[in-house]
Design a protein around this motif. Sequence first.
Motif, PDB file in Angstrom:
ATOM      1  N   TYR A  33      -7.051   0.714   3.419  1.00  0.00           N
ATOM      2  CA  TYR A  33      -7.973   0.623   2.341  1.00  0.00           C
ATOM      3  C   TYR A  33      -7.577  -0.616   1.761  1.00  0.00           C
ATOM      4  O   TYR A  33      -8.331  -1.330   1.242  1.00  0.00           O
ATOM      5  N   SER A  60       0.653   4.410  -2.723  1.00  0.00           N
ATOM      6  CA  SER A  60       0.138   5.565  -1.963  1.00  0.00           C
ATOM      7  C   SER A  60      -1.528   5.467  -1.627  1.00  0.00           C
ATOM      8  O   SER A  60      -2.243   6.346  -1.639  1.00  0.00           O
ATOM      9  N   SER A 104       0.695  -1.204   0.173  1.00  0.00           N
ATOM     10  CA  SER A 104       0.170  -0.052   0.120  1.00  0.00           C
ATOM     11  C   SER A 104       0.892   1.169  -0.128  1.00  0.00           C
ATOM     12  O   SER A 104       0.444   2.376  -0.862  1.00  0.00           O
ATOM     13  N   ARG A 105       2.144   1.248   0.737  1.00  0.00           N
ATOM     14  CA  ARG A 105       2.699   2.395   0.663  1.00  0.00           C
ATOM     15  C   ARG A 105       3.598   2.773  -0.586  1.00  0.00           C
ATOM     16  O   ARG A 105       3.310   3.815  -1.054  1.00  0.00           O
ATOM     17  N   SER A 110      -3.576   3.769   1.868  1.00  0.00           N
ATOM     18  CA  SER A 110      -3.390   3.395   3.456  1.00  0.00           C
ATOM     19  C   SER A 110      -3.569   1.734   3.453  1.00  0.00           C
ATOM     20  O   SER A 110      -4.204   1.161   2.501  1.00  0.00           O
ATOM     21  N   SER A 111      -2.794   1.119   4.303  1.00  0.00           N
ATOM     22  CA  SER A 111      -2.993  -0.170   4.512  1.00  0.00           C
ATOM     23  C   SER A 111      -4.293  -0.647   4.951  1.00  0.00           C
ATOM     24  O   SER A 111      -4.756  -1.820   4.549  1.00  0.00           O
TER      25      SER A 111
END
Length: 125
Positions: free
Chosen positions: A38, A33, A29-30, A35-36
């Motif tokens: 999401y 871009s 997720s990083r 959120s983990s």
Amino acid sequence: MMESADKTTITYRIKQVREALCLTQVKFSRVISLSSGYLAGVEVGKRKVNERVVKLICASFSVNEKWLKSGEGEMFGQGHNEYTKLVSLYKELNLQFREYILKQIELLLDIQDKNPSDLCNIIEG
């Protein structure tokens, strides 16, 4: 039954990509871009996958967009070989060297974000 268990869904294929790359939800997720949280919602079918997320996954990980959307074709497109090689070489390193490589990458990203010309000086250097 949750939607992600259905192997015909895009949410299941996103999880397949992440697992094929041996990435945690946080790291995956990083890179794109998100959120983990999401991403976790996407993987269990509680969140929708929009076109932006599809484009980010495909561009970031050389995923075949047609495969991601429909399941047709190969998971990865051109350019994936470089990423795969990098990951396999990284996995061969012992933990001490892995930590060193990650720190160096983080330093390069900091330099790149602050002043891209500094990065050129270091590389040419």
